[in-house]
Design a protein around this motif. Structure first.
Motif: not given
Length: 235
Positions: A112-128, A130-141
């Protein structure tokens, strides 16, 4: 709905009770009365007048019949608790979402930490959210990650000095975030000389993929048919 579940449990308890010996019934009723908190065998024994050998036999029989189960108490792993099988242990017993079988799920947390860092590195800034939406749409879990879970992860990254918690100004990098909303961004060096970069493997799904060891160019698992890799390329 809750009333129906309660009635169903009562009916189940009666059916179980009718199939037990007197000693088993006494022990079972004590265990079941504790619901999702469970009870230590020593405490059960103190609530009965059953001789030690019969008490142990009753516990063993109830467990063999799968009417009760042992659960690990994260606060005291040496003292296993007994619980009726119809109940799931409370978070006070299991330690919450970050524990699995009484052990801290470090691999899940790190992922979770690594995926969050990866997403933030691309998006520059994000709310909780926004990150949660990314996780759900990616189907990573295959398990649900709650808003609270993710907020805990992001706050841990803040403590790790990898992420900053800031409020949106509504401008520049914050243009897509409502003014005043709490959001997170990859931490920069003092003076903004260099933005901290996430490792290359953290920014692509391969870096945290549990099946990376089985991935080959023409195999069943490969970059050609990887849905996570395709989603990453779209960002």
């Amino acid at each position: 709905m809750n009333g129906g579940n309660k009635r169903k449990r009562q009916d189940m308890a009666l059916a179980v009770s009718d199939s037990l010996s007197n000693e088993e019934r006494i022990v079972y009723n004590i265990i079941r009365s504790k619901e999702n908190m469970g009870i230590w065998s020593g405490d059960i024994k103190r609530e009965t007048t059953i001789p030690e050998n019969i008490f142990k036999k009753a516990l063993k029989s109830l467990e063999a019949k799968q009417f009760i189960k042992q659960v690990v108490n994260i606060q005291n792993k040496a003292r296993k608790l007994f619980m009726a099988t119809e109940f799931q242990p409370s978070k006070e017993i299991t330690g919450g979402d970050w524990y699995s079988d009484g052990k801290l799920d470090i691999e899940f947390i790190d992922t979770l930490k690594q995926l969050s860092l990866g997403y933030l590195s691309r998006q520059k800034v994000a709310t909780v959210d926004m990150v949660l939406k990314f996780f759900k749409e990616s189907g990573a879990f295959t398990v649900d990650v709650s808003n609270q879970n993710l907020e805990e992860i992001l706050k841990t990254l803040v403590l790790d000095d990898k992420v900053s918690e800031v409020k949106s100004t509504g401008f520049d990098d914050f243009a897509g975030v409502p003014l005043g909303r709490v959001c997170y961004r990859i931490k920069s060096k003092v003076g903004g000389v260099r933005e901290e970069k996430v490792g290359a493997m953290a920014s692509i799904p391969c870096g945290v993929c549990p099946r990376i060891n089985f991935c080959t160019p023409d195999g069943v698992v490969s970059p050609k048919n990887c849905v996570y890799y395709d989603k990453w390329l779209d960002f």
